[in-house]
Design a protein around this motif. Structure first.
Motif, PDB file in Angstrom:
ATOM      1  N   ASP A   1      28.129 -33.003   9.470  1.00 55.52           N
ATOM      2  CA  ASP A   1      27.081 -32.267   8.757  1.00 55.52           C
ATOM      3  C   ASP A   1      27.283 -30.749   8.887  1.00 55.52           C
ATOM      4  OD1 ASP A   1      25.972 -34.623   7.940  1.00 55.52           O
ATOM      5  OD2 ASP A   1      24.402 -34.660   9.459  1.00 55.52           O
TER       6      ASP A   1
ATOM      7  N   ASP B   1      29.872 -29.813   6.562  1.00 55.58           N
ATOM      8  CA  ASP B   1      29.366 -29.796   5.181  1.00 55.58           C
ATOM      9  C   ASP B   1      28.256 -28.768   4.989  1.00 55.58           C
ATOM     10  OD1 ASP B   1      31.123 -31.808   4.519  1.00 55.58           O
ATOM     11  OD2 ASP B   1      29.702 -33.422   4.942  1.00 55.58           O
ATOM     12  N   GLY B   2      27.932 -28.021   6.041  1.00 52.82           N
ATOM     13  CA  GLY B   2      26.928 -26.958   5.928  1.00 52.82           C
ATOM     14  C   GLY B   2      25.516 -27.463   5.710  1.00 52.82           C
ATOM     15  N   LEU B   3      25.192 -28.628   6.257  1.00 54.08           N
ATOM     16  CA  LEU B   3      23.867 -29.218   6.032  1.00 54.08           C
ATOM     17  C   LEU B   3      22.890 -28.785   7.131  1.00 54.08           C
ATOM     18  CD1 LEU B   3      25.055 -32.806   4.990  1.00 54.08           C
ATOM     19  CD2 LEU B   3      24.478 -30.871   3.514  1.00 54.08           C
ATOM     20  N   LYS B   4      22.214 -27.680   6.865  1.00 53.43           N
ATOM     21  CA  LYS B   4      21.355 -27.068   7.885  1.00 53.43           C
ATOM     22  C   LYS B   4      20.208 -27.983   8.345  1.00 53.43           C
ATOM     23  CE  LYS B   4      18.877 -22.774   8.714  1.00 53.43           C
ATOM     24  NZ  LYS B   4      18.261 -21.615   8.102  1.00 53.43           N
TER      25      LYS B   4
ATOM     26  N   PRO C   1      33.284 -19.399   1.665  1.00 55.86           N
ATOM     27  CA  PRO C   1      31.932 -19.870   1.321  1.00 55.86           C
ATOM     28  C   PRO C   1      31.518 -21.100   2.123  1.00 55.86           C
ATOM     29  CG  PRO C   1      33.246 -19.509  -0.660  1.00 55.86           C
ATOM     30  CD  PRO C   1      34.177 -19.366   0.497  1.00 55.86           C
ATOM     31  N   GLU C   2      32.485 -22.020   2.336  1.00 54.88           N
ATOM     32  CA  GLU C   2      32.152 -23.239   3.093  1.00 54.88           C
ATOM     33  C   GLU C   2      31.886 -22.899   4.563  1.00 54.88           C
ATOM     34  OE1 GLU C   2      35.663 -23.929   1.595  1.00 54.88           O
ATOM     35  OE2 GLU C   2      35.310 -25.766   0.452  1.00 54.88           O
TER      36      GLU C   2
ATOM     37  N   LEU D   1      30.776 -20.113   5.677  1.00 56.94           N
ATOM     38  CA  LEU D   1      29.467 -19.447   5.751  1.00 56.94           C
ATOM     39  C   LEU D   1      28.338 -20.470   5.795  1.00 56.94           C
ATOM     40  CD1 LEU D   1      29.529 -16.362   3.357  1.00 56.94           C
ATOM     41  CD2 LEU D   1      28.966 -16.405   5.796  1.00 56.94           C
ATOM     42  N   LEU D   2      28.477 -21.523   4.998  1.00 49.60           N
ATOM     43  CA  LEU D   2      27.453 -22.577   5.011  1.00 49.60           C
ATOM     44  C   LEU D   2      27.417 -23.260   6.375  1.00 49.60           C
ATOM     45  CD1 LEU D   2      27.802 -24.310   1.519  1.00 49.60           C
ATOM     46  CD2 LEU D   2      25.846 -23.035   2.392  1.00 49.60           C
ATOM     47  N   ALA D   3      28.611 -23.510   6.927  1.00 46.36           N
ATOM     48  CA  ALA D   3      28.674 -24.134   8.253  1.00 46.36           C
ATOM     49  C   ALA D   3      28.008 -23.225   9.289  1.00 46.36           C
ATOM     50  CB  ALA D   3      30.125 -24.407   8.647  1.00 46.36           C
TER      51      ALA D   3
ATOM     52  N   ASN E   1      25.717 -21.033   8.773  1.00 51.07           N
ATOM     53  CA  ASN E   1      24.283 -21.033   8.534  1.00 51.07           C
ATOM     54  C   ASN E   1      23.632 -22.293   9.128  1.00 51.07           C
ATOM     55  OD1 ASN E   1      21.898 -19.987   7.319  1.00 51.07           O
ATOM     56  ND2 ASN E   1      22.102 -21.563   5.735  1.00 51.07           N
ATOM     57  N   ALA E   2      24.326 -23.418   8.987  1.00 49.90           N
ATOM     58  CA  ALA E   2      23.808 -24.670   9.555  1.00 49.90           C
ATOM     59  C   ALA E   2      23.775 -24.551  11.080  1.00 49.90           C
ATOM     60  CB  ALA E   2      24.696 -25.843   9.128  1.00 49.90           C
TER      61      ALA E   2
END
Ligand code: B1M
Length: 238
Positions: free
Chosen positions: A30, A33-36, A80-81, A83-85, A87-88
């Motif tokens: 997760d 996949d950056g799923l916060k 970008p990916e 960054l999402l990780a 952020n999560a």
């Protein structure tokens, strides 16, 4: 398995029904996949199962981020990916923050910490700030991309015992020496304990730039900060 079934399977995963090992594995996925929201849920679940905040941090979050780092290096993941990780990961860290800081100890000292100029990585620095708070320090976090002037302004305003600098890039780590040299030049170097850290650094580098200590990780930063400050205070009273 076709993509549609794969998605259905993913949607069917109920985190609370997974055993600890499977949950950690799922959290690594997760994070990747950056799923916060899932990371926040997993963090709460592990805490609810009696895991310490340190263990959740190191095993579930930092462990997952290592995988992200490897695939970023290998060109499998892109900015970008990542960054999402990141952020999560921050979602999970925010839940852990009060727990890591919850020691009930009076402030034993003050630290100013920031990432050096040209560098925007802040996850490690944020962890160090949390661990230092957990060790009883008051921490002033001056964020990322700090110039010499910004470090000096913070030192003058907050009068910390410790200055902490973080760098994650081989191109930005030499800036630590720029800051320390300026401290020497202005005659204030010995007014502070200077600690440095970040993935590309090592002990030799810490010595070469004139820091008091290189910290491999956040836990060591907290230990070293407390120890060096204690030694310094004892020496001052001797
Ligand atoms: Co960046 N990045 N990144 N990145 N990034 C690295 C550092 C890299 C190693 C990835 C790789 O190639 N494998 C590589 C650097 C290569 C090099 O310099 N040799 C790299 C690169 C190249 C870049 C860009 C140049 C990519 C590009 O744009 N082409 C770019 C640079 C931007 C800039 O800063 N100017 C960039 C951008 C980014 C994102 C924005 C996408 C994102 C940052 C998001 C954020 O921080 N808010 C990002 C991330 C997430 C990473 C990786 C994947 C993970 C870093 C991290 O958070 N680790 C990283 C790969 C890696 O390190 N494996 C990578 C988890 C964290 C807990 O560990 O930060 O090491 P760490 O902190 C530890 C210790 O080092 C220590 O304690 C911490 C906790 O235990 N510590 C201290 C850290 N600071 C301390 C200070 C102290 C004490 C201890 O003071 C007392």
């Amino acid at each position: 398995m076709d993509a549609e079934n794969q998605n259905t399977d993913d949607e069917d995963i109920i985190l609370s029904e997974l055993g600890d090992d499977e949950l950690v594995e799922q959290m690594h996925d997760d994070l990747y996949d950056g799923l916060k929201e899932e990371i926040e849920e997993g963090t709460n679940l592990l805490l609810g199962r009696g895991w310490s905040a340190e263990k959740v941090l190191n095993v579930a979050l930092v462990g997952g981020m290592k995988i992200v780092g490897i695939d970023f290096r290998d060109g499998i993941l892109f900015v970008p990916e990542v960054l999402l990780a990141a952020n999560a990961m921050k979602g999970g860290m925010e839940i852990l923050r009060p727990l890591l800081a919850e020691t009930g100890v009076k402030p034993i000292g003050k630290m100013v910490i920031g990432t050096v100029k040209g560098d925007i990585h802040d996850i490690g620095k944020n962890l160090v700030a949390m661990m230092m708070e957990g060790a009883g320090f008051e921490v002033v976090d001056i964020g990322i991309n700090n110039s010499v002037d910004e470090y000096f302004a913070a030192m003058e305003e907050h009068k910390p015992d410790i200055l902490g600098m973080s760098a994650l890039l081989t191109t930005t780590m030499p800036y630590m020496k720029v800051v320390i040299d300026e401290m020497v030049k202005r005659g204030v170097r010995n007014d502070y304990v200077v600690l440095v850290g970040g993935a590309p650094l090592n002990e030799e580098f810490g010595e070469a730039v004139g820091a008091d200590g290189y910290c491999r990780d956040a836990a060591q930063a907290a230990e070293m900060g407390s120890e060096l400050l204690r030694e310094r205070r004892e020496a001052a009273h001797a």
